[in-house]
Design a protein around this motif. Structure first.
Motif, PDB file in Angstrom:
ATOM      1  N   TRP A   1       0.842  -1.193   0.000  1.00 44.41           N
ATOM      2  CA  TRP A   1       0.000   0.000   0.000  1.00 44.41           C
ATOM      3  C   TRP A   1       0.876   1.240   0.000  1.00 44.41           C
ATOM      4  N   GLY A   2       0.264   2.378  -0.262  1.00 46.59           N
ATOM      5  CA  GLY A   2       1.012   3.626  -0.205  1.00 46.59           C
ATOM      6  C   GLY A   2       0.608   4.572  -1.309  1.00 46.59           C
ATOM      7  N   GLY A   3       1.085   5.813  -1.214  1.00 47.49           N
ATOM      8  CA  GLY A   3       0.709   6.852  -2.156  1.00 47.49           C
ATOM      9  C   GLY A   3       1.377   6.760  -3.498  1.00 47.49           C
ATOM     10  N   ALA A   4       2.424   5.944  -3.615  1.00 47.65           N
ATOM     11  CA  ALA A   4       3.104   5.734  -4.894  1.00 47.65           C
ATOM     12  C   ALA A   4       3.309   4.242  -5.088  1.00 47.65           C
ATOM     13  N   ASN A   5       2.746   3.705  -6.162  1.00 50.77           N
ATOM     14  CA  ASN A   5       2.870   2.286  -6.519  1.00 50.77           C
ATOM     15  C   ASN A   5       2.281   1.364  -5.452  1.00 50.77           C
ATOM     16  N   GLY A   6       1.244   1.859  -4.773  1.00 44.57           N
ATOM     17  CA  GLY A   6       0.457   1.018  -3.887  1.00 44.57           C
ATOM     18  C   GLY A   6      -0.696   0.392  -4.650  1.00 44.57           C
ATOM     19  N   LEU A   7      -1.418  -0.491  -4.010  1.00 47.07           N
ATOM     20  CA  LEU A   7      -2.432  -1.291  -4.704  1.00 47.07           C
ATOM     21  C   LEU A   7      -3.873  -0.953  -4.322  1.00 47.07           C
ATOM     22  N   GLN A   8      -4.088   0.139  -3.578  1.00 46.68           N
ATOM     23  CA  GLN A   8      -5.455   0.480  -3.199  1.00 46.68           C
ATOM     24  C   GLN A   8      -6.336   0.691  -4.428  1.00 46.68           C
ATOM     25  N   GLY A   9      -5.835   1.472  -5.390  1.00 42.47           N
ATOM     26  CA  GLY A   9      -6.613   1.772  -6.588  1.00 42.47           C
ATOM     27  C   GLY A   9      -6.836   0.544  -7.454  1.00 42.47           C
ATOM     28  N   PHE A  10      -5.828  -0.328  -7.528  1.00 45.78           N
ATOM     29  CA  PHE A  10      -5.965  -1.568  -8.297  1.00 45.78           C
ATOM     30  C   PHE A  10      -7.055  -2.435  -7.687  1.00 45.78           C
ATOM     31  N   MET A  11      -7.018  -2.622  -6.371  1.00 47.48           N
ATOM     32  CA  MET A  11      -8.016  -3.445  -5.697  1.00 47.48           C
ATOM     33  C   MET A  11      -9.418  -2.877  -5.870  1.00 47.48           C
ATOM     34  N   ALA A  12      -9.531  -1.549  -5.842  1.00 49.41           N
ATOM     35  CA  ALA A  12     -10.846  -0.925  -6.018  1.00 49.41           C
ATOM     36  C   ALA A  12     -11.441  -1.270  -7.373  1.00 49.41           C
TER      37      ALA A  12
ATOM     38  N   LYS B   1     -13.722  -3.916  -6.803  1.00 53.55           N
ATOM     39  CA  LYS B   1     -14.635  -3.581  -5.706  1.00 53.55           C
ATOM     40  C   LYS B   1     -14.137  -4.176  -4.380  1.00 53.55           C
ATOM     41  N   ALA B   2     -12.828  -4.146  -4.229  1.00 55.18           N
ATOM     42  CA  ALA B   2     -12.167  -4.587  -3.006  1.00 55.18           C
ATOM     43  C   ALA B   2     -11.548  -3.363  -2.339  1.00 55.18           C
ATOM     44  N   TYR B   3     -11.716  -3.261  -1.028  1.00 55.54           N
ATOM     45  CA  TYR B   3     -11.292  -2.040  -0.332  1.00 55.54           C
ATOM     46  C   TYR B   3     -10.525  -2.383   0.944  1.00 55.54           C
ATOM     47  N   PRO B   4      -9.300  -2.892   0.791  1.00 54.47           N
ATOM     48  CA  PRO B   4      -8.503  -3.246   1.974  1.00 54.47           C
ATOM     49  C   PRO B   4      -8.228  -2.037   2.862  1.00 54.47           C
ATOM     50  N   ASN B   5      -8.065  -2.338   4.142  1.00 56.47           N
ATOM     51  CA  ASN B   5      -7.573  -1.376   5.134  1.00 56.47           C
ATOM     52  C   ASN B   5      -8.592  -0.342   5.591  1.00 56.47           C
ATOM     53  N   ILE B   6      -9.822  -0.411   5.098  1.00 58.99           N
ATOM     54  CA  ILE B   6     -10.842   0.495   5.598  1.00 58.99           C
ATOM     55  C   ILE B   6     -12.060  -0.304   6.060  1.00 58.99           C
TER      56      ILE B   6
ATOM     57  N   GLN C   1     -23.879  -3.407   9.087  1.00 52.30           N
ATOM     58  CA  GLN C   1     -22.779  -3.606  10.026  1.00 52.30           C
ATOM     59  C   GLN C   1     -21.457  -3.221   9.361  1.00 52.30           C
ATOM     60  N   LEU C   2     -20.487  -2.811  10.169  1.00 51.68           N
ATOM     61  CA  LEU C   2     -19.165  -2.511   9.636  1.00 51.68           C
ATOM     62  C   LEU C   2     -18.330  -3.789   9.557  1.00 51.68           C
ATOM     63  N   VAL C   3     -17.672  -3.959   8.435  1.00 52.27           N
ATOM     64  CA  VAL C   3     -16.768  -5.091   8.221  1.00 52.27           C
ATOM     65  C   VAL C   3     -15.450  -4.543   7.704  1.00 52.27           C
ATOM     66  N   PHE C   4     -14.387  -5.307   7.935  1.00 50.97           N
ATOM     67  CA  PHE C   4     -13.061  -4.854   7.518  1.00 50.97           C
ATOM     68  C   PHE C   4     -12.815  -5.247   6.067  1.00 50.97           C
ATOM     69  N   GLY C   5     -12.460  -4.261   5.246  1.00 51.52           N
ATOM     70  CA  GLY C   5     -12.332  -4.492   3.816  1.00 51.52           C
ATOM     71  C   GLY C   5     -11.311  -5.535   3.429  1.00 51.52           C
ATOM     72  N   SER C   6     -10.252  -5.683   4.220  1.00 49.27           N
ATOM     73  CA  SER C   6      -9.159  -6.578   3.839  1.00 49.27           C
ATOM     74  C   SER C   6      -9.540  -8.047   3.835  1.00 49.27           C
ATOM     75  N   ILE C   7     -10.621  -8.422   4.514  1.00 52.92           N
ATOM     76  CA  ILE C   7     -10.957  -9.849   4.608  1.00 52.92           C
ATOM     77  C   ILE C   7     -12.156 -10.208   3.738  1.00 52.92           C
ATOM     78  N   GLN C   8     -12.581  -9.299   2.860  1.00 52.44           N
ATOM     79  CA  GLN C   8     -13.729  -9.579   2.009  1.00 52.44           C
ATOM     80  C   GLN C   8     -13.302 -10.391   0.775  1.00 52.44           C
ATOM     81  N   PRO C   9     -14.215 -11.200   0.209  1.00 51.75           N
ATOM     82  CA  PRO C   9     -13.845 -12.100  -0.900  1.00 51.75           C
ATOM     83  C   PRO C   9     -13.351 -11.374  -2.147  1.00 51.75           C
ATOM     84  N   GLU C  10     -13.753 -10.119  -2.344  1.00 52.85           N
ATOM     85  CA  GLU C  10     -13.281  -9.377  -3.515  1.00 52.85           C
ATOM     86  C   GLU C  10     -11.765  -9.180  -3.504  1.00 52.85           C
ATOM     87  N   VAL C  11     -11.188  -9.140  -2.301  1.00 54.79           N
ATOM     88  CA  VAL C  11      -9.731  -8.997  -2.190  1.00 54.79           C
ATOM     89  C   VAL C  11      -9.049 -10.229  -2.779  1.00 54.79           C
TER      90      VAL C  11
END
Length: 580
Positions: A264-275, A278-283, A291-301
């Motif tokens: 992850w990170g602001g340069a060459n991280g994978l947040q945008g790729f995962m999105a 429709k995968a949203y790790p770390n949020i 209910q709130l669930v943690f994005g990193s453990i969802q099947p889209e990841v």
């Protein structure tokens, strides 16, 4: 002009420019001024929740009133390389202890600032962290200091810091209340314990942490490719950049996608790729039941990791990515070995400007992130406010830090602003970092773009002031074609007609942001287990990309839940229920 000569011209300003764009870019939906705290206004109780009776401020004391005689307040600081070299290194007659910011605080507020200690390096450096830990553990605090969310929670629970609730209401200027509310109530929620505001949050941006796909458009043109509209297009571009010799040297030495070992990170991280899947790790996101669930453990990841593993197997990701940090990936970009990467708006200044220095004909452009379905992407945004200013319990003038906030904002964005002197003078663009407090409007960068773009459409730049004027001067310098103009190519890629900030503008107008739903102080389990779970997550993801069976993701999810994730989820939802 040689590449070496251009590099010399550019390197002196790269890090300062990055700090201007990263550390001070901000955003969020604006609330009404002065309504930043949740719950009813609290009475200060106890002996030291305000100035001692014998030292109480005069009745006319206000947000910008001056102490007479002057007072002295102590704090602790870090001295970054950027400030040491690119600010103090070029300013005459100014030091870290005696400079334009310390002087204006003393001249206009009657506040003298004393640094109890200064550590060279960034706040993340081992030396700074160790020094801060010793200070906090001793309980012998300076009058005010900046802490992170975990440290804030510990100090509040230990009753070592002042309740700032009433003081903020009394002393924060209308400008301060307006600006600090523009990221929503989250920053203040994170600083509030048992209904009491225990710190002043230095609000950081969400909107300008937005992700883009940065692509070498000269390679696109050479290979007859179009910008991506779906993730299939992204994969096709990656494949072509890897296999079709875009640099024309007849060697198989290029990679389609830059990725850092930190994932992850602001340069060459994978947040945008995962999105894109429709995968949203770390949020924390809402599920169908609310209910709130943690994005990193969802099947889209898992789907996104499978695609990345395939890309790695096909040579589109450097086989050594698992040991390459951001600096090493930047070296590959500089050398012309990578043609695409996900990152934030400032990437054109670093690391892409380095490639431009090395290959003057190289051209990069930011594009919106895309999805596998072709639907409009949701842009994930983590809660970004991580710095909170606390005041030692019993400090004689706990309101002083609020006055520092007021004057910092006034001198840069208020009616008496002197932006070109106190924020970003041409000779030292990071001069704002000399101040011990550094608040900024959350939407300042996208606001500057909108002002510049409106002037561009009207072909009249005469009304631009402050930051917009300063940036437009850089764009005009770039357009001049001069040697100095070449050095600010990265700024044009942000604020020019095809710049990344224009995409941010559209993200905002199209309501594309997916905001982290958890914005409170860390839960007890987060304090105890979060770093362990993050390490487990990132190590697992890297191993999967490198070829470990994809079902390792399922084992990771099980372990994450057992090692504290389930308890953390329960705590998060208990908090979330109180906000509904």
């Amino acid at each position: 002009m040689t590449s070496k000569k251009k590099a010399i011209k550019v390197m002196a300003i790269l890090m300062a420019a990055i700090m201007v764009l990263v550390a001070c870019s901000n955003n969020g939906p604006a609330n009404n001024p002065g309504t930043t705290n949740n719950g009813p206004k609290q009475e200060n109780t106890g002996g030291n929740n305000g100035p001692d009776e014998g030292n109480s401020p005069p009745a006319e004391d206000g947000p910008l009133s001056k102490y007479d005689p002057p007072i002295e307040v102590s704090t602790v600081r870090n001295l970054s390389d950027v400030v040491e070299n690119n600010v103090l290194g070029v300013l005459d007659g100014e030091t870290f202890e005696d400079n334009r910011w310390t002087r204006v605080y003393e001249e206009q507020l009657g506040i003298k600032i004393r640094n109890e200690w200064v550590v060279k390096g960034n706040p993340e450096s081992d030396q700074y962290v160790q020094k801060m830990n010793v200070t906090l553990a001793s309980g012998n605090l300076p009058d005010f200091l900046a802490v992170n969310a975990v440290q804030l929670k510990q100090l509040a629970e230990s009753d070592l810091i002042e309740d700032m609730t009433d003081l903020y209401e009394q002393y924060a200027s209308p400008l301060t209340k307006d600006i600090l509310s523009q990221e929503g109530s989250g920053p203040f929620d994170a600083a509030t314990f048992d209904g009491k505001l225990m710190a002043i949050p230095q609000v950081e941006p969400s909107i300008e942490r937005s992700m883009f796909i940065w692509i070498r458009t000269d390679w696109l043109d050479k290979l007859g490719l179009q910008p991506p509209k779906t993730m299939d297009d992204v994969l096709a571009i990656s494949k072509a950049f890897t296999e079709n010799d875009p640099d024309g040297n007849n060697k198989a030495d290029t990679f389609g996608l830059g990725v850092t070992k930190d994932v992850w990170g602001g340069a060459n991280g994978l947040q945008g790729f995962m999105a894109g899947y429709k995968a949203y790790p770390n949020i924390w996101i809402e599920d169908a039941s609310g209910q709130l669930v943690f994005g990193s453990i969802q099947p889209e990841v898992k789907q996104g990791l499978q695609v990345l593993q395939d890309m790695f197997k096909n040579g589109q990701i450097d086989k050594e990515f698992g040991i390459k940090d951001g600096g090493k990936v930047a070296e590959d970009i500089t050398a012309g070995r990578i043609g695409m990467g996900y990152g934030e708006q400032w990437n054109s200044i670093w690391p892409l400007q380095l490639n431009k220095n090395n290959e003057p004909d190289a051209q990069w452009q930011a594009f919106p992130i895309v999805t596998d379905s072709g639907d409009k992407a949701l842009v994930p945004q983590r809660f970004s406010t991580t710095k909170f200013f606390v005041v030692r319990k019993g400090a004689e003038h706990p309101e002083a830090v609020i006055k520092l906030f007021n004057l910092h904002l006034e001198k840069n964005w208020g009616e008496t602003a002197e932006f070109d002197y106190y924020y970003a003078p041409k000779e030292a663009e990071s001069v704002w970092q000399l101040s011990p407090v550094q608040p900024a409007p959350p939407k300042k960068n996208v606001t500057a773009f909108r002002e510049i773009d409106a002037a561009r459409q009207a072909n009249d730049f005469s009304q631009l002031v402050g930051e917009a004027k300063t940036i437009q001067e850089k764009l005009e310098l770039y357009e001049s074609g001069s040697e100095e103009g070449f050095a600010v190519w990265g700024w044009e890629r942000i604020y020019g007609p095809d710049g990344s900030m224009g995409i941010t503008d559209q993200y905002d107008k199209n309501d594309q942001f997916l905001i982290d739903k958890f914005v409170a102080a860390p839960t007890p389990t987060m304090v105890e287990r979060k770093s362990t779970l993050e390490k487990l997550q990132n190590e697992t993801f890297v191993k999967i990309i490198l070829g470990e069976p994809i079902d390792s993701f399922d084992k990771f999810v099980e372990d994450w839940k057992k090692l504290g994730g389930d308890q953390m989820t329960q705590e998060v939802n208990e908090w979330y229920a109180t906000t509904q």
